[in-house]
Write an enzyme that holds these catalytic residues in place. Structure first.
Site, PDB file in Angstrom:
ATOM      1  N   ASP A  71       3.502   0.152  11.748  1.00 44.82           N
ATOM      2  CA  ASP A  71       2.541  -0.449  11.520  1.00 44.82           C
ATOM      3  C   ASP A  71       2.651  -1.148  11.848  1.00 44.82           C
ATOM      4  O   ASP A  71       1.028  -2.272  11.050  1.00 44.82           O
ATOM      5  CB  ASP A  71       2.553   0.184   9.876  1.00 44.82           C
TER       6      ASP A  71
ATOM      7  N   ARG B  85      -0.570  15.118  12.603  1.00 42.14           N
ATOM      8  CA  ARG B  85       0.146  14.610  11.710  1.00 42.14           C
ATOM      9  C   ARG B  85       0.676  15.904  10.875  1.00 42.14           C
ATOM     10  O   ARG B  85       0.617  15.913  10.196  1.00 42.14           O
ATOM     11  CB  ARG B  85       0.086  13.368  10.655  1.00 42.14           C
TER      12      ARG B  85
ATOM     13  N   ARG C  65      -9.067   0.272   4.070  1.00 38.99           N
ATOM     14  CA  ARG C  65      -8.011   1.375   3.108  1.00 38.99           C
ATOM     15  C   ARG C  65      -6.269   0.319   2.755  1.00 38.99           C
ATOM     16  O   ARG C  65      -6.207   0.349   2.099  1.00 38.99           O
ATOM     17  CB  ARG C  65      -7.351   2.089   4.154  1.00 38.99           C
TER      18      ARG C  65
ATOM     19  N   CYS D 291      -5.386   7.882   9.554  1.00 42.05           N
ATOM     20  CA  CYS D 291      -5.460   7.622   9.990  1.00 42.05           C
ATOM     21  C   CYS D 291      -5.191   8.288  10.909  1.00 42.05           C
ATOM     22  O   CYS D 291      -4.412   9.517  10.777  1.00 42.05           O
ATOM     23  CB  CYS D 291      -4.766   6.258  10.413  1.00 42.05           C
TER      24      CYS D 291
ATOM     25  N   LYS E 126       0.915  -1.520   0.071  1.00 39.36           N
ATOM     26  CA  LYS E 126      -0.002   0.075  -0.195  1.00 39.36           C
ATOM     27  C   LYS E 126       1.010   1.391  -0.033  1.00 39.36           C
ATOM     28  O   LYS E 126       0.779   2.403  -1.061  1.00 39.36           O
ATOM     29  CB  LYS E 126      -0.945   0.322   1.235  1.00 39.36           C
ATOM     30  N   ASN E 127       1.645   1.236   1.280  1.00 42.11           N
ATOM     31  CA  ASN E 127       2.416   2.551   1.696  1.00 42.11           C
ATOM     32  C   ASN E 127       3.499   2.688  -0.084  1.00 42.11           C
ATOM     33  O   ASN E 127       3.872   4.000   0.036  1.00 42.11           O
ATOM     34  CB  ASN E 127       2.651   2.172   2.481  1.00 42.11           C
TER      35      ASN E 127
HETATM   36  C1  EPZ Z   1       3.664   6.355   6.557  1.00 38.30           C
HETATM   37  O1  EPZ Z   1       2.946   8.119   7.040  1.00 38.30           O
HETATM   38  C2  EPZ Z   1       3.218   5.693   6.648  1.00 38.30           C
HETATM   39  N1  EPZ Z   1       1.849   6.297   5.147  1.00 38.30           N
HETATM   40  C3  EPZ Z   1       2.206   5.242   7.620  1.00 38.30           C
HETATM   41  O2  EPZ Z   1       2.090   3.905   7.163  1.00 38.30           O
HETATM   42  C4  EPZ Z   1       3.506   4.958   8.865  1.00 38.30           C
HETATM   43  O3  EPZ Z   1       2.741   4.683  10.120  1.00 38.30           O
HETATM   44  C5  EPZ Z   1       4.566   5.947   8.957  1.00 38.30           C
HETATM   45  O4  EPZ Z   1       5.526   6.451   7.535  1.00 38.30           O
HETATM   46  C6  EPZ Z   1       5.917   6.025   9.605  1.00 38.30           C
HETATM   47  O5  EPZ Z   1       6.184   4.903   9.080  1.00 38.30           O
HETATM   48  C7  EPZ Z   1       1.971   5.825   4.397  1.00 38.30           C
HETATM   49  O6  EPZ Z   1       3.257   5.999   3.809  1.00 38.30           O
HETATM   50  C8  EPZ Z   1       0.383   6.335   3.392  1.00 38.30           C
HETATM   51  P1  EPZ Z   1       5.693   9.760   9.009  1.00 38.30           P
HETATM   52  P2  EPZ Z   1       3.456   9.044   7.303  1.00 38.30           P
HETATM   53  O7  EPZ Z   1       6.187  11.230   7.385  1.00 38.30           O
HETATM   54  O8  EPZ Z   1       4.605  10.044   6.034  1.00 38.30           O
HETATM   55  C9  EPZ Z   1       5.978  13.622  12.470  1.00 38.30           C
HETATM   56  C10 EPZ Z   1       0.012   2.872   7.648  1.00 38.30           C
HETATM   57  O9  EPZ Z   1      -0.813   1.941   8.970  1.00 38.30           O
HETATM   58  N2  EPZ Z   1       5.909  14.215  10.759  1.00 38.30           N
HETATM   59  O10 EPZ Z   1       7.171   9.227   8.601  1.00 38.30           O
HETATM   60  O11 EPZ Z   1       2.208  10.648   7.845  1.00 38.30           O
HETATM   61  C11 EPZ Z   1       4.229  12.662  12.818  1.00 38.30           C
HETATM   62  O12 EPZ Z   1       3.110  12.907  12.603  1.00 38.30           O
HETATM   63  C12 EPZ Z   1       0.479   4.029   7.435  1.00 38.30           C
HETATM   64  O13 EPZ Z   1      -0.188   2.434   6.352  1.00 38.30           O
HETATM   65  C13 EPZ Z   1       5.633  15.651  11.051  1.00 38.30           C
HETATM   66  O14 EPZ Z   1       6.115  15.923  12.607  1.00 38.30           O
HETATM   67  O15 EPZ Z   1       4.624   9.385   8.543  1.00 38.30           O
HETATM   68  C14 EPZ Z   1       4.866  11.246  13.171  1.00 38.30           C
HETATM   69  O16 EPZ Z   1       4.497  11.753  14.370  1.00 38.30           O
HETATM   70  C15 EPZ Z   1      -0.536   4.678   9.330  1.00 38.30           C
HETATM   71  N3  EPZ Z   1       5.918  16.509  10.703  1.00 38.30           N
HETATM   72  C16 EPZ Z   1       6.194  11.137  12.865  1.00 38.30           C
HETATM   73  O17 EPZ Z   1       6.853  12.544  11.782  1.00 38.30           O
HETATM   74  C17 EPZ Z   1       6.015  15.703   9.608  1.00 38.30           C
HETATM   75  O18 EPZ Z   1       6.472  16.852   8.040  1.00 38.30           O
HETATM   76  C18 EPZ Z   1       5.954  10.341  11.610  1.00 38.30           C
HETATM   77  O19 EPZ Z   1       5.915  10.382  10.135  1.00 38.30           O
HETATM   78  C19 EPZ Z   1       5.679  14.894   8.423  1.00 38.30           C
HETATM   79  C20 EPZ Z   1       6.152  13.992   9.864  1.00 38.30           C
END
Ligand code: EPZ
Length: 429
Positions: free
Chosen positions: A306, A122, A398, A117, A22-23
């Site tokens: 995840d 986020r 999803r 989610c 998916k990702n």
């Molecule tokens: C991706 O989300 C995945 N989603 C998530 O999978 C996964 O949990 C996550 O990466 C971590 O591996 C997709 O790929 C579509 P991050 P993403 O940016 O990109 C904070 C699932 O279950 N952050 O690595 O949103 C953020 O809030 C989903 O398949 C900021 O603060 O994750 C989080 O606390 C759920 N500012 C942490 O960093 C930013 O600009 C990691 O987020 C970006 C992120």
């Protein structure tokens, strides 16, 4: 309203084939906006996040041909406006990828603030930091993020912390920028590597994906290609845990064992047998108890956040006390209260869960509070004595292609049941 109903206590046995990741798929599908010719993507999982992406593309004027349920031809040359329909895009996190891809192609983008989610706040500050480094300005107007650049000039981007989405968006914006972009402290997930491989197959110049320094040299033109998405690491891990929780014996096929190493290590630490083959893993459980263990989620190659809800569910059946720390998100333990309905002993304080193993879980009506929490409810239902009814299963749909069929084929007593919601019943009276 549809629910998943499981009569638990049956051992899962047999084989299951894992779908495309998916990702990786949501990023690769978005990246077709950057392609100057039609391209074909194979092994696309048939999940609702992808369905939403296709609806967004069609609304924007792209020509989408579904060749079969997992193979799609994209021709995005007719997209003229760099803006995404509000109602469609606000439902998923991956809509943020339209920011980077539209900016990379049109030097402008209007995209609703992303949804996805509910794991706590986020933000996308790191995404915007990457765009700004390349020369873009941003503001929030009418619930949308507006980014615009006269031109995109390669630069150095240093992320404050690992961000998958931020890394993806930095790559999207840099791939046709002028000159060299160096992305430091980049995320290293398998889906980042898959995106880079897809773009390079189209003629991009991206090196270092999978390490914490990614170099992108801008190119003028991206040619068409045919590309297959990698297998889903998290779907595979979910079936590994489901096999273990049901005390079954399952061969999980179409996987890349290296992507599963942290999950395999933790299952083995619990006394569960995991055999690795070229493109499959076999999970089997003897009569012994599950041994307690501790989990701390980390960016790849650490234990994936995840997989945290699914693994925590397994730990509710281990002998002794386990702790799970997941501070990648503000609140990824919302499912704990649902597990307690099923006789689990799990207490959460902030980003730490303390799990006291119990002899058995018992079936109950529960909710899927997000995608992976929903998968955790399925695993709990498979292991529990009695019947479990899971509502809000749109979360699960999803990210898990054909989960009911796949589990039924493994011997689970699981079905999709339509039950009118109270509102629907009120109307029908
Ligand atoms: C991706 O989300 C995945 N989603 C998530 O999978 C996964 O949990 C996550 O990466 C971590 O591996 C997709 O790929 C579509 P991050 P993403 O940016 O990109 C904070 C699932 O279950 N952050 O690595 O949103 C953020 O809030 C989903 O398949 C900021 O603060 O994750 C989080 O606390 C759920 N500012 C942490 O960093 C930013 O600009 C990691 O987020 C970006 C992120």
């Amino acid at each position: 309203m549809e629910k998943i109903v499981i009569n638990g206590g049956r051992r899962l046995t047999g084989e299951v084939a894992i779908s495309g990741a998916k990702n990786a798929a949501v990023a690769i599908v978005a990246a077709t906006i950057l392609c100057d010719e039609p391209c074909i993507v194979e092994n696309v999982p048939e999940i609702s996040d992808i369905a939403i992406c296709l609806r967004i593309f069609k609304a924007m004027g792209a020509d989408i041909q579904v060749i079969n349920k997992n193979t799609i031809r994209f021709d995005t040359r007719n997209i003229r406006k760099p803006s995404v329909p509000y109602e469609l895009a606000r439902t998923m996190r991956a809509s943020s990828y339209f920011l980077g891809t539209l900016l990379g192609r049109f030097h402008e983008a209007f995209v609703p603030l992303p949804g996805g989610c509910d794991l706590g706040d986020r933000p996308i500050d790191q995404h915007l930091k990457a765009f700004s480094a390349l020369g873009a300005k941003d503001d929030i107007v009418n619930g949308c993020v507006h980014v615009k650049a006269d031109e995109l000039i390669g630069s150095q981007i240093y992320f404050d912390f690992n961000t998958v989405g931020g890394t993806m968006n930095a790559i999207f914006a840099a791939v046709k920028a002028q000159g060299l972009t160096i992305i430091e402290n980049a995320a290293k997930e398998p889906h980042i590597v898959d995106l880079a491989n897809f773009l390079n197959a189209m003629g991009a110049d991206i090196r270092g994906a999978g390490t914490d320094v990614i170099k992108v040299r801008g190119v003028e033109y991206l040619k068409g290609t045919t590309y297959a998405v990698i297998p889903d690491q998290i779907e595979a891990g979910t079936y590994m845990v489901a096999a273990a929780a049901s005390r079954g014996d399952v061969l999980i096929k179409n996987v890349i064992p290296k992507h599963l190493e942290s999950i395999t290590a933790k299952l083995r630490a619990m006394g569960i047998s995991v055999q690795e083959f070229d493109d499959s893993v076999r999970v089997s459980v003897g009569d012994g108890p599950f041994i307690r263990t501790n989990i701390k989620t980390m960016p790849h190659p650490g234990f994936p956040t995840d997989m945290q809800p699914q693994f925590s569910t397994l730990l509710t059946l281990a002998e002794g006390t386990s702790t799970v720390i997941d501070d990648i998100f503000d609140n990824r333990f919302r499912y704990a209260s649902e597990l307690r309905r099923m006789s689990a002993d799990i207490q959460v304080k902030g980003t730490v869960a303390t799990i006291q193993g119990v002899k058995r879980l018992t079936g109950a009506p529960v909710k899927a509070t997000d995608l992976r929490a929903g998968a955790a409810m399925v695993i709990a239902g498979l292991a529990a004595e009695g019947t479990t009814e899971i509502s809000d299963i749109y979360h699960i749909e999803r990210g898990y292609e054909g989960i009911v069929d796949k589990l039924s084929a493994l011997g689970a007593d699981i079905k999709l049941v339509y039950t009118p919601s109270n509102d629907e019943l009120a109307v029908s009276v």
